[in-house]
Every structure is written in C-alpha cells, then in structure tokens.
Design an enzyme around this catalytic site. Structure first.
Site, short mmCIF file in Angstrom:
data_model
loop_
_atom_site.label_atom_id
_atom_site.label_comp_id
_atom_site.label_asym_id
_atom_site.label_seq_id
_atom_site.Cartn_x
_atom_site.Cartn_y
_atom_site.Cartn_z
N LYS A 114 0.79 25.78 22.70
CA LYS A 114 -0.51 25.58 23.35
C LYS A 114 -0.69 26.65 24.43
O LYS A 114 -1.05 27.77 24.15
CB LYS A 114 -0.58 24.16 23.94
CG LYS A 114 -0.81 23.08 22.90
CD LYS A 114 0.44 22.68 22.20
CE LYS A 114 0.24 21.47 21.31
NZ LYS A 114 1.46 21.17 20.53
N PHE B 18 1.97 11.59 23.74
CA PHE B 18 1.43 12.18 22.51
C PHE B 18 2.15 11.53 21.32
O PHE B 18 3.22 10.96 21.48
CB PHE B 18 1.64 13.70 22.54
CG PHE B 18 1.07 14.36 21.32
CD1 PHE B 18 -0.29 14.34 21.09
CD2 PHE B 18 1.89 14.97 20.39
CE1 PHE B 18 -0.82 14.91 19.94
CE2 PHE B 18 1.37 15.54 19.25
CZ PHE B 18 0.01 15.52 19.03
N ASP B 19 1.58 11.63 20.11
CA ASP B 19 2.15 10.88 18.97
C ASP B 19 3.59 11.27 18.65
O ASP B 19 4.41 10.41 18.34
CB ASP B 19 1.24 10.94 17.73
CG ASP B 19 1.00 12.33 17.19
OD1 ASP B 19 1.47 13.30 17.79
OD2 ASP B 19 0.35 12.45 16.14
N TYR C 52 22.78 37.02 18.41
CA TYR C 52 22.97 35.57 18.34
C TYR C 52 23.08 34.97 19.73
O TYR C 52 22.50 33.92 20.01
CB TYR C 52 24.24 35.27 17.54
CG TYR C 52 24.41 33.79 17.24
CD1 TYR C 52 23.95 33.26 16.04
CD2 TYR C 52 25.01 32.94 18.16
CE1 TYR C 52 24.08 31.91 15.77
CE2 TYR C 52 25.14 31.58 17.89
CZ TYR C 52 24.68 31.06 16.70
OH TYR C 52 24.81 29.73 16.44
N ASP D 14 5.33 16.41 30.41
CA ASP D 14 5.02 17.01 29.11
C ASP D 14 3.97 18.09 29.41
O ASP D 14 2.80 17.79 29.65
CB ASP D 14 4.49 15.96 28.14
CG ASP D 14 4.11 16.56 26.79
OD1 ASP D 14 3.89 17.79 26.72
OD2 ASP D 14 4.00 15.81 25.80
N HIS E 181 -0.76 9.45 9.81
CA HIS E 181 -1.96 10.28 9.70
C HIS E 181 -1.70 11.61 8.98
O HIS E 181 -2.61 12.18 8.42
CB HIS E 181 -2.56 10.54 11.08
CG HIS E 181 -1.60 11.07 12.08
ND1 HIS E 181 -0.63 10.30 12.67
CD2 HIS E 181 -1.44 12.31 12.60
CE1 HIS E 181 0.07 11.04 13.52
NE2 HIS E 181 -0.40 12.26 13.49
N ALA F 159 2.62 20.73 27.76
CA ALA F 159 2.00 21.53 26.70
C ALA F 159 0.75 22.28 27.20
O ALA F 159 0.54 23.44 26.88
CB ALA F 159 1.64 20.63 25.52
#
Ligand SMILES: Cc1ncc(COP(=O)(O)O)c(C=O)c1O
Length: 458
Positions: free
Chosen positions: A258, A124-125, A72, A215, A450, A217
């Site tokens: 990614k 990004f969304d 843990y 960001d 979407h 990714a």
C-alpha cells in the site's frame, strides 16, 4: 464542486486496457460464478479491486531494481530498506516478509495461544483470519461513530477507549497478547485514526502491561489526514507525524503493497530484542533468512525508495484529493457513499443503494456485479460475503453493520478521466437500481470465503 487533484508526476510508460461489450461481460461474470476475484484482469476496464500491490512504481524505483543485491545473507539492499524503516518507524528491529499477511502469520504464531483475544479498532480480514488460525479471538472495538456511514466526523477510525477499558477488565490483561490499531481503517472505510486516539490507546494498553501494535499498511495516508484535520499537526511534516505515531507503539506490521508503493513486500518492526529473536526463528521457517524474508534484493530496493515516496507531501496531497474527487462526484450525483471519503478508496453504501435487497441476499455483492456488467469496473464487496458469521452459541447468522462496495484506487495509476467514467457507470446503475436482485451462494470454502465463493443470481 469536487476538488481538482493535481498530479505531481507525468506518465512515462503506459499499459493498454480495453473495454469489452456488455454481452461479453455478462458471459464473463457468469463464468466467474459472480465472484469478481475470479475474473481475468484483462477483462476489467477500470480495476478497483484493490489498492494493494497495484501501484505504479516511479522511475527511481524501477532504476533501483538494478541495484538489488541478491546475496542470501547481509545484502546491501536489506540495509538500505532497514535504514528507511528505522528512520520512519523509529524501531530497532526490522524483519522483511513477502507481504502483510506473512508478517501477521509470523507475529501471531509467536505471540497468540488458543483462547487469547486481540482488540483493535477493526482488524482487516487477513489479520482477523491469522489470529483465528492460531486459536485466538480478534475483537473489533471501533467507536460507534465509525459505523455510521453518514457521519462526517474527522477521525472515524478511532477505537472506543471506554469499550477497550471494559474489554480489558472483562478478559484480563494476561489473555491479551497485544492491542492493535489499523491505520487507516480499511474495513471501516479507509477512515483515519487521530493522534490523540493513538496516544490514548497506547497509554491505556501500557497501563495494563499490554503491548501495542500498529497495522501500518496505510500509515502515510493516515499521517496526512492528521496533518489536515488535527489542529496541533498542521505545521508538522508527515515524517514527524509518522515518527510520533510509531513512538507510542511497541511494534508495527506493514503490508508495503500500500503506502510503500511496491507491488510486493511487507515487514515487522519491533522494539523488543527477545520478541525479535522469536520472530526471526519463525521467519526462517516460513519466509526466509531475516535479511531477505521471502523477497528478492530488488524488492527491498523498491521498498526502500517507495517508503519515502509514499510519505512525500505533494504525493499525499494529490492522493487524498484524487480519492476525494471520486467521492465528491458520486455525492453530486446523489449516490450514497460512506462519508467522508477515505484515503485509499470510496465505499458505496449498498444498504442505502439497494434497500430492497436484504443482507442475507448479499446486496453489496449484487452491486459490485452490476458495476462490472454495466461498465467493466471491478470493485470488491466488503459486507456480508466477507464478514457475516454464524454465532457459535445461537447458530444464527450475524451480519456486519456496514454493507459496502469498495472502489479502491491504485496509487498513481488511473487518471481523472477514468474516475469520471466510474462516476458515469455508477450513475447508470443507480438509475436502474430497482431492477437489481440479490445472489445466493452455491459454493463457499471454510475460511475467507469472499476470495473463492461462487454465486447464482436470485
Ligand atoms: C489494513 C491491512 N492489513 C493487512 C493487510 C494484508 O496485507 P497483504 O495483502 O499484503 O497480505 C491488508 C491488505 O489489504 C490491509 O489492508
């Protein structure tokens, strides 16, 4: 002629896929409410819905799963993962999360108050939605060139520094908890951000005491684009380039699904001890203890290896050439795409593909449905379904500048033959484009429509 993407790997395990008939697909997509997210994956032949979490892991990563320490707290796997992030990102504090949007939720919960605004080249969304969910306002300040689908500029992901300066003056630094860059810029075509722009963004934000976050990714693909396109970097390793990019930032968020070549995982990397403490408190509430953050020890092991494999230059050379191959072949057939090809995806330009369908009738969604019916290819709409919004002041619909269908390429998954099949399918749809019609929405949720909206053909 399209370049020849040489794979620096061979295939050790395969996963069968099957091609359904056209009649079956017409029935399947109607049942899915003409929303490709609602299809079963097994009913798609080439699944280009996303490059996120769809990578093929290596033998080293699969082997590492057995070394997962499932303790843990303080598991060995955490320290292996933390070591890789610290070496690449150069930041002192690393917090795992189960994926990118969980990192966004935790970070924005502790930094954003209602009315605050966060500028970026393009959010990004999920980033957009997580800022908005905290009462903040996400603002996109991409340079105009980045919105021109025909421009071949090398760094179309760059933020417009003049717009950023003007924005800071207008909003006031006290109302801007951070500025961001998304590298590469997924929503704007997977286009890279130059090192010069990363450096200048950092300087501008820091001059106003505003923290700068990346960001990250697809940071490794961005790093390789810098190596290929920014003259001072051709002899630098991708690790050196990544180190320099992150040296300008106060923190980074990463969806590891990614460029870390894993099926699940993400993290936040930080320099500030106080912010780290606040992030940890929120993380414990939402994700888990800070040495596992919603992941199993084995997932941390896969990320620790995947981060290095994703930065490997022979892999990145193949990766960008593979994506470019698809783009070049489509252009050879006269099919309009967003140019130049991005890192992780090719974006069909639905406005030029279907000029007879107005944005209100969702041309990009209509095109993605047509690609499925024609050849069992699953793509994703990045246009009016995803981004059109009602202006709160005028009540008018505001449509996005770009109307795209993204063909996202999973990492190390599909062969050149699969890409040739995609080209042949696009070509057949292009030949019949005059017969395609738009769609109308019959159901939509209040946010991120979407994913679950349902449509009817017009
Ligand atoms: C640039 C960018 N940021 C954040 C995310 C969110 O990551 P996740 O899907 O892991 O929640 C994505 C996912 O596609 C992305 O492309």
């Amino acid at each position: 002629m399209a370049t020849f993407p040489l794979e620096p790997f061979r295939i050790k395990a395969i996963e069968p896929i099957k091609l359904t008939t056209r009649e079956e697909r017409e029935h399947l997509i109607a049942n899915a409410g003409y929303n490709l997210f609602k299809l079963r994956a097994e009913d798609c032949y080439v699944d280009l819905l996303t490059d996120s979490g769809t990578s093929a892991m290596s033998d080293a990563q699969w082997g590492a799963l057995m070394q997962g320490d499932e303790s843990y707290a303080g598991a060995k796997s955490f320290f292996r993962f933390e070591g890789a992030v610290k070496r690449i990102f150069g930041m002192s504090y690393v917090v795992p999360t189960h994926q990118g949007r969980a990192a966004e939720n935790v970070l924005f919960t502790v930094t954003v108050r209602p009315g605050m605004q966060i500028p970026s080249n393009m959010h990004f969304d999920t980033t957009h939605a997580n800022i908005a969910a905290r009462g903040g306002r996400p603002v996109n300040l991409i340079a105009d060139l980045g919105l021109d689908p025909t421009s071949h500029a090398p760094f179309k992901g760059d933020i417009d520094l003049e717009k950023l300066e003007h924005f800071i003056g207008l909003v006031g630094p006290q109302n801007i908890p951070m500025g961001m860059l998304t590298i590469t810029n997924n929503s704007g075509g997977g286009q890279p951000v130059s090192m010069a722009n990363v450096r200048a963004t950092s300087e501008l934000l820091h001059r106003h005491d505003i923290p700068f976050f990346i960001d990250a990714a697809r940071y490794a693909e961005n790093a390789y684009f810098i190596k290929l396109r920014e003259p001072a970097y051709e002899n630098k390793s991708t690790l050196e380039i990544a180190n320099e990019m992150f040296s300008y930032a106060d923190g980074a968020l990463m969806s590891a699904k990614k460029d870390a070549l894993v099926n699940i995982g993400g993290f936040i990397a930080l320099r500030d001890a106080d912010l780290y403490q606040r992030v940890c408190n929120e993380l414990i509430l939402r994700e888990g203890f800070p040495t596992y953050g919603g992941l199993a020890g084995r997932d941390l092991e896969a990320m620790a290896r995947g981060l290095w494999e994703g930065l490997d230059e022979s892999y990145l050379a193949y990766r960008l050439a593979h994506t470019q191959y698809l783009g070049d072949r489509l252009v050879e057939e006269g099919i309009p795409i967003l140019e130049p090809p991005g890192g992780h995806a090719i974006y069909l330009d639905a406005r030029r593909f279907l000029p007879h369908i107005p944005q209100a009738d969702f041309p990009a969604q209509a095109l993605s449905v047509a690609l499925y019916i024609e050849g069992g290819i699953r793509s994703v709409e990045i246009g009016s379904v995803m981004f059109a919004e009602k202006d709160p002041e005028t009540g008018q619909m505001v449509y996005p500048a770009l109307e795209l269908v993204r063909l996202a390429i999973p990492r190390r998954v599909y062969t050149q033959t699969h890409l040739d099949y995609v080209v042949a399918t696009c070509k057949r749809v292009y030949e019949q484009r005059a017969n395609l019609r738009g769609l109308r929405i019959v159901y939509e949720p209040p946010m991120l429509r979407h994913f679950t909206a349902r449509f009817e053909p017009l």
